[in-house]
Design a protein around this motif. Structure first.
Motif, PDB file in Angstrom:
ATOM      1  N   PRO A 137       0.778  -1.251  -0.072  1.00  0.00           N
ATOM      2  CA  PRO A 137       0.160   0.059  -0.132  1.00  0.00           C
ATOM      3  C   PRO A 137       0.816   1.306   0.052  1.00  0.00           C
ATOM      4  N   VAL A 138       0.529   2.173  -0.785  1.00  0.00           N
ATOM      5  CA  VAL A 138       1.038   3.555  -1.013  1.00  0.00           C
ATOM      6  C   VAL A 138      -0.063   4.586  -0.817  1.00  0.00           C
ATOM      7  N   VAL A 139      -0.184   5.476   0.188  1.00  0.00           N
ATOM      8  CA  VAL A 139      -1.186   6.563   0.442  1.00  0.00           C
ATOM      9  C   VAL A 139      -0.178   7.713   0.314  1.00  0.00           C
ATOM     10  N   VAL A 140      -0.958   8.809  -0.328  1.00  0.00           N
ATOM     11  CA  VAL A 140      -0.326   9.920  -0.603  1.00  0.00           C
ATOM     12  C   VAL A 140      -1.137  11.334  -0.096  1.00  0.00           C
ATOM     13  N   ALA A 141      -0.532  12.012   0.700  1.00  0.00           N
ATOM     14  CA  ALA A 141      -1.348  13.349   0.842  1.00  0.00           C
ATOM     15  C   ALA A 141      -0.979  14.396  -0.174  1.00  0.00           C
ATOM     16  N   LEU A 142      -1.828  15.111  -0.748  1.00  0.00           N
ATOM     17  CA  LEU A 142      -1.769  16.183  -1.695  1.00  0.00           C
ATOM     18  C   LEU A 142      -2.010  17.366  -1.323  1.00  0.00           C
ATOM     19  N   ASP A 143      -1.628  18.561  -1.948  1.00  0.00           N
ATOM     20  CA  ASP A 143      -2.122  20.211  -1.835  1.00  0.00           C
ATOM     21  C   ASP A 143      -3.499  20.213  -2.387  1.00  0.00           C
ATOM     22  N   PHE A 144      -4.097  21.304  -1.966  1.00  0.00           N
ATOM     23  CA  PHE A 144      -5.187  21.652  -2.472  1.00  0.00           C
ATOM     24  C   PHE A 144      -5.244  21.788  -4.099  1.00  0.00           C
ATOM     25  N   HIS A 145      -4.141  22.564  -4.479  1.00  0.00           N
ATOM     26  CA  HIS A 145      -3.741  22.928  -5.885  1.00  0.00           C
ATOM     27  C   HIS A 145      -3.196  21.997  -6.777  1.00  0.00           C
ATOM     28  N   ALA A 146      -3.303  20.650  -6.445  1.00  0.00           N
ATOM     29  CA  ALA A 146      -2.957  19.334  -7.108  1.00  0.00           C
ATOM     30  C   ALA A 146      -3.351  19.464  -8.622  1.00  0.00           C
ATOM     31  N   ASN A 147      -2.424  19.258  -9.640  1.00  0.00           N
ATOM     32  CA  ASN A 147      -2.933  18.690 -11.025  1.00  0.00           C
ATOM     33  C   ASN A 147      -2.736  17.386 -10.901  1.00  0.00           C
ATOM     34  N   ILE A 148      -3.777  16.521 -11.016  1.00  0.00           N
ATOM     35  CA  ILE A 148      -3.769  14.948 -10.879  1.00  0.00           C
ATOM     36  C   ILE A 148      -4.087  14.322 -12.178  1.00  0.00           C
ATOM     37  N   ARG A 182      -4.268   2.765   7.288  1.00  0.00           N
ATOM     38  CA  ARG A 182      -4.853   1.885   8.400  1.00  0.00           C
ATOM     39  C   ARG A 182      -5.766   0.885   7.744  1.00  0.00           C
ATOM     40  N   GLN A 183      -6.988   1.724   7.146  1.00  0.00           N
ATOM     41  CA  GLN A 183      -7.999   1.063   6.502  1.00  0.00           C
ATOM     42  C   GLN A 183      -7.538   0.067   5.355  1.00  0.00           C
ATOM     43  N   ARG A 184      -6.665   0.487   4.681  1.00  0.00           N
ATOM     44  CA  ARG A 184      -6.299  -0.322   3.533  1.00  0.00           C
ATOM     45  C   ARG A 184      -5.390  -1.551   4.137  1.00  0.00           C
ATOM     46  N   LEU A 185      -4.625  -1.312   5.239  1.00  0.00           N
ATOM     47  CA  LEU A 185      -3.933  -2.689   5.745  1.00  0.00           C
ATOM     48  C   LEU A 185      -5.048  -3.615   6.412  1.00  0.00           C
ATOM     49  N   ILE A 186      -5.965  -2.877   7.083  1.00  0.00           N
ATOM     50  CA  ILE A 186      -6.921  -4.054   7.669  1.00  0.00           C
ATOM     51  C   ILE A 186      -7.886  -4.834   6.448  1.00  0.00           C
ATOM     52  N   LEU A 187      -8.310  -3.723   5.333  1.00  0.00           N
ATOM     53  CA  LEU A 187      -9.148  -4.502   4.216  1.00  0.00           C
ATOM     54  C   LEU A 187      -8.321  -5.597   3.735  1.00  0.00           C
ATOM     55  N   GLY A 188      -6.871  -5.381   3.379  1.00  0.00           N
ATOM     56  CA  GLY A 188      -6.271  -6.610   2.777  1.00  0.00           C
ATOM     57  C   GLY A 188      -6.008  -6.252   1.238  1.00  0.00           C
ATOM     58  N   HIS A 189      -7.023  -5.337   0.516  1.00  0.00           N
ATOM     59  CA  HIS A 189      -6.985  -5.298  -0.875  1.00  0.00           C
ATOM     60  C   HIS A 189      -7.239  -3.918  -1.319  1.00  0.00           C
ATOM     61  N   PRO A 190      -7.089  -3.515  -2.427  1.00  0.00           N
ATOM     62  CA  PRO A 190      -7.317  -2.139  -2.807  1.00  0.00           C
ATOM     63  C   PRO A 190      -8.808  -1.864  -2.729  1.00  0.00           C
ATOM     64  N   PHE A 191      -8.989  -0.451  -2.425  1.00  0.00           N
ATOM     65  CA  PHE A 191     -10.416   0.104  -2.420  1.00  0.00           C
ATOM     66  C   PHE A 191     -10.898   0.293  -3.955  1.00  0.00           C
ATOM     67  N   SER A 192     -12.239   0.384  -3.920  1.00  0.00           N
ATOM     68  CA  SER A 192     -12.819   0.633  -5.249  1.00  0.00           C
ATOM     69  C   SER A 192     -12.472   2.079  -5.321  1.00  0.00           C
ATOM     70  N   ARG A 193     -12.411   2.721  -6.517  1.00  0.00           N
ATOM     71  CA  ARG A 193     -12.214   4.243  -6.660  1.00  0.00           C
ATOM     72  C   ARG A 193     -12.966   4.517  -8.174  1.00  0.00           C
ATOM     73  N   PRO A 227     -23.454   4.731  -0.336  1.00  0.00           N
ATOM     74  CA  PRO A 227     -22.891   3.452   0.402  1.00  0.00           C
ATOM     75  C   PRO A 227     -21.618   3.135   0.371  1.00  0.00           C
ATOM     76  N   GLY A 228     -21.105   2.619   1.659  1.00  0.00           N
ATOM     77  CA  GLY A 228     -19.573   2.487   1.667  1.00  0.00           C
ATOM     78  C   GLY A 228     -18.876   3.403   1.333  1.00  0.00           C
ATOM     79  N   LEU A 229     -19.028   4.553   1.791  1.00  0.00           N
ATOM     80  CA  LEU A 229     -17.965   5.670   1.355  1.00  0.00           C
ATOM     81  C   LEU A 229     -16.537   5.544   2.293  1.00  0.00           C
ATOM     82  N   ILE A 230     -15.786   5.474   1.794  1.00  0.00           N
ATOM     83  CA  ILE A 230     -14.474   5.269   2.576  1.00  0.00           C
ATOM     84  C   ILE A 230     -13.820   6.745   2.575  1.00  0.00           C
TER      85      ILE A 230
END
Length: 506
Positions: A137-148, A182-193, A227-230
């Motif tokens: 798992p790789v989780v990222v914090a980004l700035d408000f002005h990100a160009n994603i 933490r949620q990602r580690l507990i879930l054990g697989h990627p979130f739907s996105r 429903p199921g919003l993460i």
């Protein structure tokens, strides 16, 4: 119970591709409003309590086995030098190898980095990180002005984005990112996105979340009726970057893909509904000063004039003369202006000393066509060579080091015009940056700040009104006057197109 071993690192730059000045290693190694490049265990000592994403990682990640590698950032300017990018990516990747095997990686990035070689600096960072750590798992914090970009989203397990502008929630975004890990580690697989790109650009002068329509756009993300919003977030984009994926975007993570798509559609709809409101008029220098003087006739509280296109926090040079020239020529009211970055001026001020006078050509380093230089005589009122401690909500407790500074008074006008000058560029986002010199801002008349929106957190409470000024600068806010060459075809500067880019994955 074994704690999850999580590497933490940060590498941030907001790149203004219209600024011709490259950003080298030296800019990341020096402190200004944020700490200088910090490495290893020192990160755990420096960042707790600071309003910075990696500080939130540390605050929330006490149940993790945190392995700090590197955190660095530089003041917004032109493209990040090849050497700087490779140096810091190399340090991060070497640290990841050193701490292997890892259970996850938390990255504190910006989202609008452009380098000499890469339109999307963050995408290349993620590619290099993934090459080292694989599918953990790789989780990222980004700035408000990100160009994603869609490709960046595909490489992350989750992204958390600042939700406030001014950015009062940088550390809290780091907290949210750590919780997603933490949620990602507990879930054990990627979130739907789901990920959608907004089909038009928005100038930063329209993006403040304390004003409509952004107050509505960025409200209630945690309470979307799906429903199921993460997690759900939006990035407003950084339009001073001529790159394909420039612009706002929305994303959502849920337990099921259809719900994620529903959440993303709701957020995209907010942008589309607000499009016609996103055209605030910017006043000329003379219009703003004259309007400010009119307002001063009805209230004793000061009026703030924001020099939005010379914001060093968005890659401006912080030395343009348009507003200063108009203040002197009109000579209608007392004024305070800051922060003007001019090394030569500082050297003359310190040579002259408090109480003495000197002549100086203001704006002689400005590289913007049409701006005139201004020769003025200055009186040295006060000198300072220590960091200035911020007191406002966004930077409270941070000592801003912008080199030697001076409070100068322009000799000649009948109304007192004071200018705060510094050796280093820094956005005027905290009242303490002016009050440090003995100025009583509650008694001021016109306050001119070289900033686009961050100043609002500290200056709006003392002002009767804020006027946004379109004085020339390297941070464009009139986007219809910008010559873009690299935007993707689906993006409009004025009106949304019917097409949209969609990325969805289960």
């Amino acid at each position: 119970m074994t704690r999850a071993k999580i590497a933490i690192a940060g590498f941030q730059h907001e790149t203004n591709t219209f600024n011709p000045n490259l950003t080298p290693v030296s800019e990341f190694e020096r402190a200004d409003g944020w700490p200088a490049a910090t490495r290893g265990q020192d990160i755990l000592e420096v960042f707790p309590g600071l309003n910075i994403g990696i500080g939130g990682f540390i605050q929330e990640g006490q149940d993790f086995d945190l392995r700090p590698i590197l955190w660095c950032a530089a003041e917004p300017a032109g493209h990040v030098c090849r050497d700087a990018f490779d140096t810091y990516c190399g340090e991060i990747c070497a640290g990841l190898k050193q701490h292997a095997p890892l259970d996850g990686v938390l990255l504190d990035l910006h989202g609008a980095m452009v380098t000499e070689d890469h339109f999307d600096g963050e995408l290349e960072i993620l590619r290099r990180v993934r090459a080292v750590v694989g599918d953990i798992p790789v989780v990222v914090a980004l700035d408000f002005h990100a160009n994603i970009s869609p490709a960046f989203v595909a490489l992350c397990d989750a992204i958390a984005i600042y939700r406030e502008y001014p950015h009062l929630d940088m550390a809290q975004t780091g907290v949210r990112a750590a919780r997603l890990m933490r949620q990602r580690l507990i879930l054990g697989h990627p979130f739907s996105r789901a990920f959608l790109q907004v089909p038009f650009l928005i100038p930063l002068s329209d993006q403040a979340t304390g004003q409509e329509p952004f107050a509505h756009i960025f409200s209630g993300f945690d309470d979307l009726p799906v429903p199921g919003l993460i997690s759900a977030d939006a990035a407003s984009g950084f339009p001073a970057a001529d790159i394909p994926n420039c612009g706002p975007s929305v994303l959502a993570y849920c337990t099921k893909e259809p719900a994620a798509q529903q959440a993303a559609d709701i957020l995209l709809g907010r942008f589309l509904e607000a499009e016609q409101q996103l055209t605030k008029s910017l006043l000329s220098e003379r219009q703003a000063i004259q309007k400010g003087v009119e307002l001063l006739q009805t209230s004793a509280r000061p009026v703030v004039l924001a020099d939005v296109q010379d914001n060093p926090g968005a890659g401006g040079t912080s030395d343009t003369t348009g507003l200063l020239q108009a203040l002197i020529e009109l000579d209608l009211a007392p004024a305070v202006m800051g922060i003007f970055a001019d090394l030569a001026c500082i050297q003359k001020a310190w040579s002259a000393g408090v109480g003495d006078h000197f002549d100086h050509v203001v704006g002689q380093n400005t590289q913007i066509p049409g701006l005139t230089r201004k020769t003025a005589t200055f009186e040295v009122v006060r000198l300072c060579d220590v960091p200035i401690l911020c007191t406002g909500e966004m930077y409270k407790g941070i000592a801003v080091d912008i080199g030697r500074t001076a409070l100068l008074k322009i000799v000649g006008p009948s109304n007192a015009i004071f200018v705060v000058v510094s050796e280093q560029r820094f956005q005027c986002l905290d009242c303490a940056l002016l009050e440090h010199f003995g100025l009583d801002l509650s008694d001021a008349r016109l306050i001119v700040v070289k900033s686009t929106a961050h100043f609002r957190a500290d200056f709006d409470p003392i002002a009767q009104a804020t006027l946004l000024v379109a004085s020339p600068g390297l941070h464009p806010c009139r986007l219809d006057q910008v010559s873009y060459e690299n935007l993707r075809e689906q993006v409009s500067l004025i009106k949304a197109s019917p097409g949209r880019d969609v990325f969805a994955q289960t």
